[in-house]
Design an enzyme around this catalytic site. Structure first.
Site, short mmCIF file in Angstrom:
data_model
loop_
_atom_site.label_atom_id
_atom_site.label_comp_id
_atom_site.label_asym_id
_atom_site.label_seq_id
_atom_site.Cartn_x
_atom_site.Cartn_y
_atom_site.Cartn_z
N ASP A 268 5.28 2.25 8.38
CA ASP A 268 4.46 0.48 8.28
C ASP A 268 5.00 0.10 10.06
O ASP A 268 5.19 1.02 11.03
CB ASP A 268 4.93 -0.12 7.70
CG ASP A 268 4.98 -1.30 7.55
OD1 ASP A 268 4.05 -1.86 7.45
OD2 ASP A 268 6.05 -2.17 6.85
N ARG B 264 -3.62 -0.70 -4.78
CA ARG B 264 -2.79 -2.55 -4.61
C ARG B 264 -4.07 -2.94 -5.55
O ARG B 264 -3.48 -4.32 -6.59
CB ARG B 264 -3.08 -3.75 -3.59
CG ARG B 264 -2.46 -3.12 -2.28
CD ARG B 264 -0.75 -3.00 -2.94
NE ARG B 264 -0.61 -4.14 -3.27
CZ ARG B 264 -0.46 -4.83 -2.41
NH1 ARG B 264 -0.10 -5.01 -0.64
NH2 ARG B 264 -0.21 -6.76 -2.21
N CYS C 44 0.72 0.97 4.36
CA CYS C 44 1.01 -0.29 4.16
C CYS C 44 -0.29 -1.09 4.53
O CYS C 44 -0.84 -1.82 3.57
CB CYS C 44 2.53 -0.50 3.41
SG CYS C 44 3.05 -1.15 4.67
N ARG D 215 4.87 -14.59 -1.93
CA ARG D 215 5.12 -14.07 -0.51
C ARG D 215 5.27 -15.11 0.60
O ARG D 215 4.93 -16.00 1.43
CB ARG D 215 3.71 -14.06 0.77
CG ARG D 215 3.11 -12.49 1.41
CD ARG D 215 1.78 -12.43 1.62
NE ARG D 215 1.86 -11.93 2.54
CZ ARG D 215 1.96 -10.75 3.01
NH1 ARG D 215 1.92 -9.60 2.00
NH2 ARG D 215 1.99 -10.10 3.91
N HIS E 13 9.20 -5.17 -1.66
CA HIS E 13 7.89 -5.28 -1.78
C HIS E 13 7.28 -3.92 -2.99
O HIS E 13 6.47 -3.87 -2.67
CB HIS E 13 6.51 -4.61 -0.23
CG HIS E 13 5.42 -5.38 -0.65
ND1 HIS E 13 4.62 -5.83 -1.49
CD2 HIS E 13 4.68 -5.29 0.47
CE1 HIS E 13 3.64 -6.06 -0.94
NE2 HIS E 13 3.77 -5.81 0.32
#
Length: 301
Positions: free
Chosen positions: A220, A288, A260, A107, A134
């Site tokens: 987002d 997820r 998200c 990440r 992503h």
């Protein structure tokens, strides 16, 4: 558990190396894992390195829990410990980790970092977020949409907000599954025109035009990690792009709201939108976990 002989890319950096068959296989596996609340020993004895420059709630937790549920283990390595590109070059980090663990989930700020890790590591590298893409989030979004509507072909998803990494991944994967993207950003925040073109996406600077008649409305945060110095400018530039009850009413009668997370209430959305009847935000968050399991099984098995 994986149970098929599809050719698998070594890494998941974005969707450029993936076709429709591989995406559908990943999501079918994720559906099965979720339905069965699967626990197994498929990855027994295997270790995933979580190489994180950025903090996380969903990404770290779901990858750690996924490895645990599959019989493996995850080791968390943050920037203070490793100093990616500072204390050690990315190439050297890759060549060390490949001798300790079976996979790397990174990440990071720069997409070039995950590309360099993948280039120098013989083990799989998973992009757990970069400035360009992503993919783990996009897979969870696809699973959420299928649960809500039964499939993807012909669904219209409206994106209202920043032309960021999450949008890039959605634009990449949309044509592979038959999604139609409708995108609205302020001027100066548009996504890569080549992605819009490849996805056959509708683009506008008017959020209402994008949302009108869509099956799902997605947003987002306006200011992502690393953009804090731009916050005041972004708040001005994104004025009128908030997803609230007024914008949600423009969707189809059974249209849903996606985000998200984390949400900045009063900016890109409202508490009423996130916690209201149209919201599938926490389904996305749960998914997820299931899509992470599917990715780990396919890349690490």
């Amino acid at each position: 558990m994986v149970g098929d002989a599809l050719t698998r890319p070594k890494d998941l950096l974005d969707f450029s190396a993936y076709g429709r068959q591989e995406i559908e296989a990943l999501l079918a596996l994720a559906e099965r894992l979720k339905r069965e609340r699967y626990r197994g020993e498929d990855l027994k004895g295997k270790v995933l390195a979580l190489l994180f420059e950025k903090p996380s709630l969903r990404t770290r937790t779901t990858l750690e829990v996924a490895m645990l549920h599959l019989g493996g283990h995850a080791v968390y390595l943050d920037q203070k410990q490793v100093g990616i590109g500072e204390r050690e070059p990315v190439r050297d980090i890759a060549k060390n980790l490949e001798r300790f663990v079976e996979g790397i989930a990174a990440r990071v700020y720069r997409h070039e970092t995950v590309e360099e890790l993948a280039r120098h590591a013989r083990i799989p590298v998973i992009n757990a977020l970069s400035d360009w893409a992503h993919p783990l989030q996009a897979l969870a979004d696809l699973l959420t949409l299928k649960e809500a509507f039964g499939g993807w072909e012909g669904l219209e998803v409206a994106w209202v907000g920043d032309g960021n990494n999450v949008l890039n991944s959605l634009l990449e994967v949309a044509p592979l599954v038959g999604l139609r993207m409708r995108v609205a950003t302020p001027k100066g925040y548009e996504p890569d025109p080549s992605l819009l073109q490849k996805a056959g996406a509708f683009f506008t600077y008017d959020p209402k035009e994008a949302a009108s008649g869509a099956h799902a409305l997605y947003t987002d945060v306006w200011t992502s990690m690393g953009q804090e110095e731009e916050r005041e400018k972004r708040l001005r530039d994104f004025n009128g792009f908030q997803v609230n009850g007024e914008l949600l009413r423009l969707l189809r009668p059974k249209g849903i709201f996606l985000h998200c997370l984390p949400a900045h209430y009063g900016e890109e959305t409202t508490e009423e939108a996130v916690h209201g009847p149209r919201s599938r935000v926490f389904d996305q968050a749960e998914n997820r976990l299931h899509t992470a399991k599917a990715v780990l099984l396919r890349l690490l098995s």
